[in-house]
Design an enzyme around this catalytic site. Structure first.
Site, short mmCIF file in Angstrom:
data_model
loop_
_atom_site.label_atom_id
_atom_site.label_comp_id
_atom_site.label_asym_id
_atom_site.label_seq_id
_atom_site.Cartn_x
_atom_site.Cartn_y
_atom_site.Cartn_z
N HIS A 1 25.81 -20.44 -8.47
CA HIS A 1 25.34 -20.61 -7.08
C HIS A 1 24.28 -21.69 -7.03
CE1 HIS A 1 21.38 -18.47 -7.39
NE2 HIS A 1 21.98 -17.79 -8.34
N GLU B 1 24.21 -16.77 -2.90
CA GLU B 1 24.12 -15.65 -3.84
C GLU B 1 22.84 -14.86 -3.63
OE1 GLU B 1 22.97 -13.50 -7.53
OE2 GLU B 1 21.92 -15.14 -6.54
N HIS C 1 12.13 -16.69 -9.98
CA HIS C 1 11.87 -16.65 -8.54
C HIS C 1 10.42 -17.01 -8.19
CE1 HIS C 1 15.53 -14.05 -7.11
NE2 HIS C 1 15.90 -15.17 -7.73
#
Length: 788
Positions: free
Chosen positions: A95, A141, A244
């Site tokens: 993704h 995603e 992240h």
């Protein structure tokens, strides 16, 4: 390799790529299309044809108590096949979108780079492949796996896909591990074992991940559940502390990691695309595999049914060995073995209890998460406490219970047998439960038993002599090295996860349990050395001193949990939303409105380390969830209660985001079967969440999402560019005695605005005051609650 680096550099310049943003839907898509067109032009004279398709699907589905609805998101599908065509296809998936506040180099731009280069390599082959391959660059995603669902359920090419390979990331760089395969279809594991140049795989990781302990999902689940096709899931797992965050940048991914991943994926796809098993996998469909690698050098795989036979053979060999030891001793040996097992189990229980007490004391003292940037301190503290407790219990048993009347050599041999018996029991339990991970205790039974049988005739009467110890350790090398490697992988995965698991579960308890379990497992076959040694006082003194020093350092607050070191950052994660909340009455009037900065801590320390830097964020502004309101009255992005157990709300002036919510009831009618059908229209940003809270006695009987059967009260919505208004309907079963005051249902809509265009002065001012070792993930949001 240079192609990979340049590709990542482009993504680095683009920045975060959330769904619906120009960065994701235009800039990244255009770049990928250009690269694919370049590859197609370079290979036009070759034996393969490349077809490109840009898909914009719309749909909805249910996953893990969330209804996911998507509209006009983006998929780039690239089909490579022999020029005379192919009937069967592999799917390679990655993704290109990212979360809103991270550049997403490892998650998942690096996989896009790998897939582009694998596509280039396959397209340049001089001889045609037997089967075709579809490279799917999916653009949604991070939004609850939406793009993969759009492809596998709606794209016409999906019907020809026989198996897939999914490339993911739960860390930044390092080795990519195969952490789940199947369902069943053992031929896929065999293909990986045969083809992988640098194998890194473990069925233990698969069974841990699929148990639900790790709070995450990948596109693997979509292809498995909605496409009913088997596959292999690979992910980078190292340095999950940066996953992240703003630190997930291209410069942190070593070229060796990219090259390694490319070598493995290219070799695997080449193997599968020439395999006859891909054409008709039904013949090879059933059965599971035991698989693992040995230090990344070689991979081992064998059918689970063969593993079961091997496991039972190891169990039988152990019982035969123990039965032979008991022969002619009128049951005295079995009694001693049972008592020794009780001593061992008692030592483990006392150890776990003692270390948990230490962990709870540190938690109550406000010293939680000290290990986050100093993991070795946790090993030194909890590990020394666990080892010392085990040693102490066995020393007391040796001196006080067994005394000096029993030969130490006999005691040493007895406790070796105790360890063997306990591992054998673990092996039997896991085998009976059908777990492929039983191969680990099998190794811990077979190798020590073989070592003991080889050494017993030569060293039975020599005590803890140096030759005996050396040969004994050599016999344990393989199972212990593999066990230590698995323990390292567990810590590599779980330690970063504990930094984003919210304020609900004390991480000290989890980590203390993991360290204690590791010490128990690793010390099991060393218990008998305690009984062979003359004294353990010196070792106890060293362990006790180490524990005391570490406890003093931790409790004094000298060890800080977080770090802004650019070479080794360990950021504290915080979520901040500048939100405006509006609550409406049954007649549509505004009954309450406020605005503020809604702050959530992603780890257990809450705001305790932030308050000294920003005094306004303290316990006086702690919020309370309102159970009578949808999602407690706050704009949750996803239904993750562990992240919002403790939150803070700092009042500030309202934000004025672009594309404010437009929400209206389009129609309301009573159906012929007595239900009430309400139709709604919503216009807003690319990310919205819908919360439904039927009043007492009211139930949802049907709706427009998924299969029309209500399965959750939370709907996550996202759209790409140019999407129309969101239309949906709810069918409500009213109570036998409706209340005119309360109505039927409360409907709340939260809107989430990402990107620099939606920044506010209040949010920027607060962000500027956060310390460098923190990572506040921030955006603007709104919460509108309506009653009907």
């Amino acid at each position: 390799e240079q192609g990979h680096i340049s590709y990542l550099a482009v993504h680095q310049n683009v920045g975060p790529r959330p769904v619906g943003s120009v960065e994701n839907e235009v800039l990244t898509v255009n770049y990928l299309l250009e690269q694919v067109e370049q590859i197609r032009s370079e290979s036009i004279a070759g034996p393969h044809a490349i077809t490109l398709d840009l898909q914009r699907p719309t749909g909805s589905f249910s996953i893990k108590n969330v209804i996911s609805y998507y509209d006009r998101i983006t998929n780039i599908a690239v089909r490579l096949e022999p020029k005379d065509g192919a009937q069967h296809f592999m799917l390679a998936n990655c993704h290109f979108d990212s979360v809103a506040n991270s550049p997403g180099a490892s998650d998942d731009a690096v996989s896009c780079a790998v897939m582009l280069e694998v596509l280039r390599s396959l397209a340049s082959l001089s001889s045609p492949l037997t089967h075709g391959v579809i490279f799917l660059f999916n653009g949604a995603e991070e939004n609850v796996l939406q793009a993969s669902h759009g492809f596998i359920t709606q794209h016409p090419w999906a019907k020809q896909v026989k198996a897939f390979v999914n490339l993911e990331a739960a860390g930044v760089g390092g080795k990519e591990v195969v952490f789940q395969t199947g369902p069943e279809n053992p031929w896929l594991v065999q293909a990986y074992v045969h083809a992988a140049v640098h194998p890194f795989a473990s069925v233990v990781g698969q069974e841990i991940f699929q148990s639900g302990i790790i709070p995450s999902e990948t596109d693997f689940r979509i292809y498995r559940d909605f496409g009913n096709i088997p596959g292999i899931d690979l992910a980078f797992i190292e340095n999950g502390f940066l996953y992240h965050t703003k630190y997930d940048t291209a410069d942190r991914i070593l070229t060796d990691s990219i090259q390694r991943a490319g070598d493995n994926i290219l070799a695997l796809l080449k193997h599968l695309l020439m395999s006859e098993k891909l054409a008709d996998s039904s013949e090879y469909r059933h059965g599971n595999m035991v698989f693992f690698d040995v230090l990344g050098v070689v991979a081992v795989a064998y059918p689970a049914r063969v593993g079961t036979i091997i496991n039972y053979m190891a169990v039988m060999a152990t019982f035969l060995y123990l039965a032979k030891k008991n022969k002619g001793k009128c049951g005295h040996y079995l009694r001693d073995l049972a008592l020794g097992s009780c001593v061992a189990l008692l030592s483990w229980f006392a150890t776990l209890l003692s270390v948990l007490i230490v962990a709870l004391v540190l938690t109550l003292a406000g010293c939680s998460m000290f290990w986050y940037s100093h993991f070795s301190v946790a090993i030194a503290l909890y590990g020394s406490a666990a080892a010392a407790k085990i040693l102490l219990v066995h020393t007391l048993a040796k001196n006080l219970y067994y005394g000096v009347s029993i030969d130490l050599n006999i005691l040493g041999e007895l406790f070796f047998d105790v360890s063997l018996l306990l591992w054998c029991c673990v092996l039997l339990c896991l085998t009976l439960r059908g777990l492929c991970s039983a191969y680990v205790p099998m190794l811990m039974v077979a190798f020590p038993l073989a070592t003991k049988l080889l050494l017993s005739s030569h060293f039975r009467c020599r005590g803890a002599s140096v030759p005996y110890a050396v040969l004994y350790l050599l016999g344990l090398t393989l199972p212990y090295v593999h066990l230590m490697f698995l323990i390292w992988v567990v810590f590599e995965i779980f330690c970063p996860i504990l930094g984003r698991s919210g304020t609900k579960i004390p991480p000290e308890v989890v980590l203390a349990c993991l360290v204690t379990l590791a010490i128990i497992l690793l010390s099991s076959y060393f218990m008998h050395f305690i009984y062979l040694a003359r004294s353990s006082r010196r070792v106890l003194t060293i362990l006790g001193s180490l524990f005391a020093v570490m406890l003093l350092l931790v409790s004094s607050g000298l060890i800080f949990p977080y770090s802004s070191d650019p070479d080794r950052p360990r950021p504290k994660r915080i979520i901040i939303q500048h939100t405006t909340r509006t609550f409406h009455t049954l007649n549509g009037l505004v009954e309450h409105e406020d605005s503020g900065l809604w702050i959530n801590s992603c780890d257990y320390t809450g705001m305790s380390y932030i308050t000294p830097h920003i005094p306004e964020i303290n316990d006086t502004i702690r919020t309370q969830r309102h159970d009578d309101l949808p999602f407690g009255g706050f704009p949750g992005y996803l239904p993750l209660p562990f992240l919002i157990k403790k939150s803070w709300y700092l009042p500030v002036p309202a934000a004025s985001p672009k594309s404010p919510l437009e929400f209206r009831l389009v129609s309301k009618q009573v159906t012929e079967w007595g239900t009430i059908k309400m139709s709604f229209e919503a216009k807003g940003p690319s990310h919205m969440s819908l919360y439904l809270r039927p009043n007492t006695g009211v139930s949802l009987s049907s709706w427009s999402f998924g299969n029309n059967t209500p399965q959750s009260n939370f709907i996550f919505y996202s759209h790409g560019l140019g999407a129309p208004a969101w239309h949906f309907w709810l069918e409500i079963q009213p109570p036998s005695e409706p209340s005119a005051e309360k109505g039927l249902i409360s409907v709340a809509v939260s809107c989430h605005y990402f990107g620099e265009a939606h920044r506010t002065p209040q949010l920027d001012a607060l962000l500027g005051r956060f310390p460098a070792w923190s990572f506040p993930s921030s955006w603007v949001s709104s919460y509108h609650m309506f009653r009907y």
